[in-house]
Design a protein around this motif. Structure first.
Motif, PDB file in Angstrom:
ATOM      1  N   PHE A 143      42.342  44.777  78.862  1.00 51.53           N
ATOM      2  CA  PHE A 143      43.305  44.034  78.046  1.00 51.53           C
ATOM      3  C   PHE A 143      44.456  43.559  78.917  1.00 51.53           C
ATOM      4  CE2 PHE A 143      42.248  47.036  74.267  1.00 51.53           C
ATOM      5  CZ  PHE A 143      41.178  46.238  73.901  1.00 51.53           C
ATOM      6  N   PHE A 167      48.434  42.091  78.282  1.00 53.88           N
ATOM      7  CA  PHE A 167      49.466  42.076  77.243  1.00 53.88           C
ATOM      8  C   PHE A 167      50.634  41.173  77.624  1.00 53.88           C
ATOM      9  CE2 PHE A 167      47.321  46.113  76.826  1.00 53.88           C
ATOM     10  CZ  PHE A 167      47.258  46.352  75.451  1.00 53.88           C
ATOM     11  N   ILE A 182      47.877  41.659  72.749  1.00 54.71           N
ATOM     12  CA  ILE A 182      46.731  41.469  73.629  1.00 54.71           C
ATOM     13  C   ILE A 182      46.421  39.977  73.674  1.00 54.71           C
ATOM     14  CG2 ILE A 182      44.287  41.976  74.018  1.00 54.71           C
ATOM     15  CD1 ILE A 182      44.728  44.586  72.393  1.00 54.71           C
ATOM     16  N   ALA A 211      41.217  39.643  76.341  1.00 55.20           N
ATOM     17  CA  ALA A 211      40.402  40.852  76.218  1.00 55.20           C
ATOM     18  C   ALA A 211      38.992  40.553  76.700  1.00 55.20           C
ATOM     19  CB  ALA A 211      40.370  41.326  74.772  1.00 55.20           C
ATOM     20  N   ARG A 242      45.692  43.221  67.425  1.00 49.94           N
ATOM     21  CA  ARG A 242      45.999  42.843  68.816  1.00 49.94           C
ATOM     22  C   ARG A 242      47.279  43.495  69.327  1.00 49.94           C
ATOM     23  NH1 ARG A 242      43.034  39.081  71.588  1.00 49.94           N
ATOM     24  NH2 ARG A 242      41.340  38.150  70.357  1.00 49.94           N
TER      25      ARG A 242
END
Length: 371
Positions: A249, A251, A256, A259, A278
């Protein structure tokens, strides 16, 4: 003849994990065919003056039901189960399915209905916040095979893990809880991982044999929009009947934004279940000294000594960052040397390196001190 270790486990579950009292109502849910533990729990419940209730379920039958289920049908089932759950004071869930991938060919839209309408409404909204609950696996040939052990060797491992002295562990966890509740910035570093976030003002909760068996973790939640960086998980994770591997992931401000995994499309469908899927609802540190490698079972893997899990989806109400979702997916990163090592920093101070606590106040949580 019931294995004496089963009797010890049942006693610990009733007297310690859910602390069942005279006059309380307890729901015992059995998924599978291993009935010895359920029989002991019923017997002990009556001895306590409590009122036991029983659900027996089968994953193969659940698969058949879900394949052609309608939304209205699932709502009726959820309403019915929720009504009973709302009357319970305690819950023990025993999982002993022979095939952890039984639901793997249920269409994604049907699984989403199951998770969002059925499971979440009954367990996420009622059982978790409103009962004294504990969930555990029960050893069978399927679990032994997943762990790549003989059944006899696996049973020895299982009962060592599950009949651990959780009272001793609980006392040792207090210093970590205290430290986490004073911490602002957390940084996690390892192979394919460089992640920062804040836990300022968040409560830390010790999992010491009350909600899960096996147990052994201390969790909190990141401030919802504080997560930045990337994480690469090194433990396979079975979710909705599919085995995900190499999950990564990225960020930005808590969300997120990218992915990937061995099935990136399927992964992103789960993360698109709702807005909260998310964002991260839980950050937890694993501590069980008898669990040292993954066995592709979340209840065990999330407790691995030297691990963390960083969980997309809903936060728990007792460590609440406000995130809500039908998803709560515990995915594990192991930081012991065999799995690439790594560090955890609290406000710039190194507190764990390669899976071992390196500051004096937390040394009691290293494996040799918990056995």
């Amino acid at each position: 003849m019931v294995d004496e270790r089963v009797k010890v486990l049942a006693k610990n579950l009733i007297e310690y994990s859910v602390d069942l009292k005279n006059g309380e109502k307890i729901l015992i849910e059995l998924i599978g065919e291993e009935i010895d533990l359920a029989k002991e729990l019923i017997k002990l419940s009556y001895q306590k003056g409590a009122m036991p209730f029983l659900w027996i379920k089968n994953q193969s039958l659940l698969r058949d039901l879900l394949l052609n289920a309608t939304e209205d049908q699932i709502k009726i089932i959820a309403e019915n189960e929720r009504q009973l759950m709302e009357k319970m004071d305690a819950y023990i869930g025993i999982r002993s399915s022979q095939n952890p991938f039984e639901l793997s060919d249920v269409p994604d839209d049907k699984m989403a209905l199951y998770q969002k309408i059925w499971f979440h409404k009954v367990h996420g909204e009622v059982r978790v916040p409103k009962t004294k609950w504990c969930i555990l696996r029960y050893p069978n040939y399927s679990m032994a095979q997943q762990a790549r052990m003989s059944k006899e060797t696996f049973e020895d491992f299982y009962f060592n893990v599950c009949n651990l002295d959780y009272r001793k562990m609980s006392r040792a966890m207090d210093k970590l809880v205290e430290l986490m509740e004073k911490t602002d910035e957390v940084r996690i570093v390892g192979e394919g991982t460089d992640l920062t976030f804040s836990i300022k003002g968040m409560k830390a909760v010790k999992c010491d044999g009350h909600m899960n068996i096996p147990d052994g973790e201390v969790y909190t939640a990141p401030v919802k929009d504080s997560v930045n960086g990337y994480i690469t998980y090194n433990t396979p994770s079975n979710y909705a009947g599919f085995k995900f591997e190499n999950i990564r992931f990225e960020f930005k401000d808590g969300k997120i934004v990218k992915a990937t995994a061995n099935n990136t499309e399927k992964l992103n469908k789960i993360l698109d279940t709702d807005e909260g899927a998310r964002y991260i609802g839980e950050f937890s540190i694993g501590l069980n000294p008898y669990i040292t490698k993954p066995m592709e079972d979340t209840l065990f893997d999330e407790k691995i000594a030297g691990s963390i899990h960083f969980t997309p989806g809903s936060a728990y109400e007792d460590a609440d960052n406000g995130n809500r979702s039908a998803v709560h997916w515990d995915i594990v990163l192991i930081q012991t040397p065999e799995y690439g090592g790594g560090e955890i920093y609290f406000d710039g101070r190194l507190i764990r390196k390669d899976g071992r606590f390196v500051i004096p106040e937390l040394e009691d949580l290293n494996p040799e001190n918990l056995k």
